[in-house]
Write a protein that holds these residues in place. Structure first.
Motif, short mmCIF file in Angstrom:
data_model
loop_
_atom_site.label_atom_id
_atom_site.label_comp_id
_atom_site.label_asym_id
_atom_site.label_seq_id
_atom_site.Cartn_x
_atom_site.Cartn_y
_atom_site.Cartn_z
N GLU A 73 -5.70 -2.41 -6.98
CA GLU A 73 -4.39 -2.08 -6.42
C GLU A 73 -4.46 -0.84 -5.55
O GLU A 73 -3.78 -0.75 -4.51
N LYS A 74 -5.28 0.12 -5.93
CA LYS A 74 -5.47 1.32 -5.11
C LYS A 74 -6.01 0.95 -3.74
O LYS A 74 -5.50 1.42 -2.71
N LEU A 75 -7.02 0.11 -3.70
CA LEU A 75 -7.60 -0.29 -2.42
C LEU A 75 -6.58 -1.07 -1.58
O LEU A 75 -6.50 -0.90 -0.36
N ARG A 76 -5.79 -1.92 -2.24
CA ARG A 76 -4.78 -2.69 -1.53
C ARG A 76 -3.72 -1.78 -0.92
O ARG A 76 -3.35 -1.92 0.26
N LEU A 77 -3.23 -0.82 -1.70
CA LEU A 77 -2.19 0.07 -1.20
C LEU A 77 -2.72 1.01 -0.11
O LEU A 77 -1.98 1.37 0.82
N GLU A 78 -3.98 1.42 -0.23
CA GLU A 78 -4.57 2.25 0.83
C GLU A 78 -4.56 1.50 2.16
O GLU A 78 -4.23 2.07 3.20
N GLN A 79 -4.90 0.22 2.10
CA GLN A 79 -4.92 -0.58 3.33
C GLN A 79 -3.51 -0.75 3.89
O GLN A 79 -3.28 -0.61 5.09
N ILE A 80 -2.54 -1.02 3.01
CA ILE A 80 -1.15 -1.18 3.44
C ILE A 80 -0.63 0.11 4.07
O ILE A 80 -0.03 0.11 5.15
N ALA A 81 -0.89 1.23 3.39
CA ALA A 81 -0.40 2.52 3.89
C ALA A 81 -1.04 2.87 5.22
O ALA A 81 -0.38 3.37 6.14
N THR A 82 -2.33 2.61 5.36
CA THR A 82 -3.05 2.90 6.60
C THR A 82 -2.50 2.07 7.76
O THR A 82 -2.46 2.52 8.91
N ASN A 83 -2.02 0.86 7.45
CA ASN A 83 -1.48 -0.02 8.48
C ASN A 83 0.01 0.17 8.72
O ASN A 83 0.66 -0.68 9.34
N GLY A 84 0.58 1.25 8.19
CA GLY A 84 1.99 1.54 8.48
C GLY A 84 2.95 1.32 7.35
O GLY A 84 4.16 1.48 7.52
N GLY A 85 2.44 0.93 6.19
CA GLY A 85 3.33 0.76 5.04
C GLY A 85 4.13 -0.52 5.10
O GLY A 85 3.70 -1.51 5.70
N TRP A 86 5.31 -0.51 4.49
CA TRP A 86 6.15 -1.70 4.38
C TRP A 86 7.26 -1.74 5.42
O TRP A 86 8.22 -2.50 5.29
N GLY A 87 7.14 -0.90 6.43
CA GLY A 87 8.12 -0.96 7.51
C GLY A 87 9.34 -0.10 7.26
O GLY A 87 9.37 0.77 6.40
N ARG A 88 10.36 -0.40 8.01
CA ARG A 88 11.59 0.39 8.01
C ARG A 88 12.26 0.39 6.63
O ARG A 88 12.30 -0.63 5.94
N SER A 89 12.77 1.55 6.23
CA SER A 89 13.48 1.64 4.95
C SER A 89 14.85 0.98 5.07
O SER A 89 15.36 0.76 6.16
N VAL A 90 15.43 0.69 3.91
CA VAL A 90 16.72 0.00 3.86
C VAL A 90 17.84 1.03 3.78
O VAL A 90 17.78 1.94 2.94
#
Length: 539
Positions: free
Chosen positions: A188-205
């Motif tokens: 999960e750490k590796l997965r989240l690092e990749q997501i965060a590096t690519n900009g995260g989950w986008g615009r907040s709600v």
């Protein structure tokens, strides 16, 4: 730690520096006596600041295990540097500078004194790494007084002897916590690092309340965020439809929220937590996993305070689970984190009021009115009930109050009708409660520190199933007697009271919980001070 001062460790490997000749100076397999004596003296001197390291070398005759020119020494050096290079993968501090310093020290060896100092430096680096990896970088009790968990002690001489007698790479791998949870957290750490590096989950709600039938920009932002998180299939719908409601339900379930399918203030707040913040929770959970002893028990009880749950785990599978109430988030009521062993249960228990509660809560009431808290008996040091009318409570202070207090068995008893005992100095145990309404709350922190169970009878049945054919009938027979009865567990059961805001179930994605006591924020701050850092991320 500072960056950019030295070549990346990977480049050092490619340069072949692990086969370096130690600056042209190494002890040969048949060295001159004078050279060996000088080396041993230098090593003894350099190792003296770490007594357990020095103890290993005394037992070892001050023979080198790192700086020799033999293949075994080369393999140990290579294994150590590779392990240090991989430390950040495990949420430990970056070791780039440490690697460069050790490399430079090896390359600069010119004398036997240099060689002895390099040998000691490598051993100290190895021991520090081994302890950090195996049992954690931090000492829990130094971070928060409720984190009373004791870490395993790893002796330096034992670690060095183990390395010397093993295949080096295999021994380094054996230091990594060998639990399914740790491996899942790493993924999960590796997965989240990749997501965060690519900009995260986008615009907040945007803040607000969104429910089925709603439309607008907020609903679209919620939809897009849940799609990015993997809770919703791709959709162009601008309406809070059934698919979005189900995605919200799934999100709420995996974040310990009330599952109503409505995205209210609490849900939106959790939806807007960034990938970067979730990554911190994962790294903290990895550190916490290192604190737990690897021998959890084939059968054990697991209480996760942030999840407000208590589980029985058999051979890695959850066989029983119930809701729990933990200590109130105030003063000394917060439930501590520790492990112990459950030995027995008490059916129809009396509640023996802790001294702290007597003096802080009940003595002031008794001073004002001797008949206060009339559901409790006041007893002397022989256990005899005291006549309240014959006592002048106003003369006593918290220190001088000579009596005890207890509540006899009943359905109104503060402990309910059963308690589960794992004797410990913190006076913490699991028990029933008459306050059943509290289990419907989303955040369940109300007790004085003990763990209250929503389904205590069923919990008892599950424990007793290992020692009686009909556990329910056995339990109910004692319960109906109304007598306080101790029932020993033939198989004692380890109990682990933990605090995890991030964990990965056996099936399904990682789940997250709120930091109810603020302890994980303290752990992360301590990790940062120790040199742990997130990669350069945007999320």
């Amino acid at each position: 730690m500072s960056k950019g001062k030295a070549p990346a460790p990977g480049k050092l490997f490619k340069a072949g520096l692990f086969a370096l000749a130690l600056g042209g100076f190494a002890i040969s397999s048949t060295p001159a006596t004078a050279q060996v004596t000088a080396f041993k003296q230098s090593l003894a001197e350099a190792a003296s600041s770490a007594p357990a390291v020095a103890a290993f070398y005394r037992k070892n005759g001050f023979d080198a295990i790192w700086t020799g020119s033999d293949d075994a020494s080369k393999l140990r050096r290579k294994a150590l540097f590779r392990a240090l290079e991989d430390a950040p993968v495990h949420g430990l501090p970056d070791q780039t500078d440490r690697i460069a310093e050790l490399m430079a020290q090896l390359k600069a060896v010119r004398t036997t004194r240099d060689l002895g100092e390099a040998e000691a430096a490598l051993s100290k680096a190895f021991v520090e790494y081994a302890r950090d990896m195996k049992t954690g970088l931090l000492v829990p009790s130094r971070i928060d007084d409720g984190m009373v968990r004791k870490k395993a002690e790893l002796e330096a001489d034992v670690l060095l002897a183990g390395l010397k007698d093993s295949q080096p790479s295999a021994f380094m791998r054996s230091l990594v916590p060998d639990s399914a949870q740790y491996r899942s957290l790493m993924r999960e750490k590796l997965r989240l690092e990749q997501i965060a590096t690519n900009g995260g989950w986008g615009r907040s709600v945007p803040n607000g309340k969104y429910e089925p039938g709603d439309q607008g920009a907020g609903v679209i932002a919620l939809r897009n965020r849940l799609i990015a998180m993997g809770f919703l299939e791709r959709s162009a719908s601008a309406t809070y439809d059934a698919a979005l409601a189900n995605a919200v339900l799934d999100f709420q379930a995996s974040h310990g929220l009330e599952q109503d399918g409505v995205a209210g203030e609490g849900t939106i707040k959790e939806v807007n937590v960034t990938a970067r913040e979730r990554l911190k929770s994962i790294i903290v959970a990895m550190e916490r996993e290192r604190w737990l002893a690897p021998e959890r028990g084939t059968r054990h009880v697991l209480v996760n305070q942030t999840d407000f749950s208590a589980k029985i785990v058999d051979d890695g599978e959850i066989t029983f689970q119930t809701r729990s109430v933990i200590g109130k988030n105030t003063g000394d009521r917060r439930s501590p984190e520790f492990s112990d062993v459950m030995e027995h249960m008490v059916i129809n228990p009396s509640w023996y009021v802790p001294r702290s509660i007597i003096t802080k809560e009940y003595l002031p009431k008794l001073r004002a009115n001797p008949n206060a808290v009339s559901h409790l008996q006041i007893t002397d040091n022989r256990g005899r009930v005291v006549n309240r009318g014959s006592v002048d409570f106003s003369q006593y202070t918290a220190r001088s109050f000579p009596f005890a207090m207890k509540q006899p068995p009943s359905t109104r008893n503060a402990l309910g009708l059963v308690k589960f005992m794992f004797p410990n100095k913190y006076n913490i145990y699991l028990h029933d409660t008459p306050e059943k309404h509290l289990f419907s709350r989303e955040v369940r922190a109300f007790s004085h520190g003990c763990i209250r169970l929503h389904q205590p009878f069923e919990f008892a049945y599950a424990l007793l199933a290992k020692q009686t054919e009909d556990p329910e009938a056995f339990f109910q027979r004692i319960l109906k007697s109304g007598r306080e009865t101790k029932v020993d567990l033939k198989q004692h059961v380890p109990v682990h009271i933990i605090y995890r805001t991030a964990f990965v179930p056996n099936k399904g994605p990682a789940e997250f919980r709120r930091d109810v006591y603020g302890r994980d924020a303290k752990v992360w701050a301590a990790l940062e001070r120790a040199g742990v850092a997130l990669p350069s991320v945007q999320g």
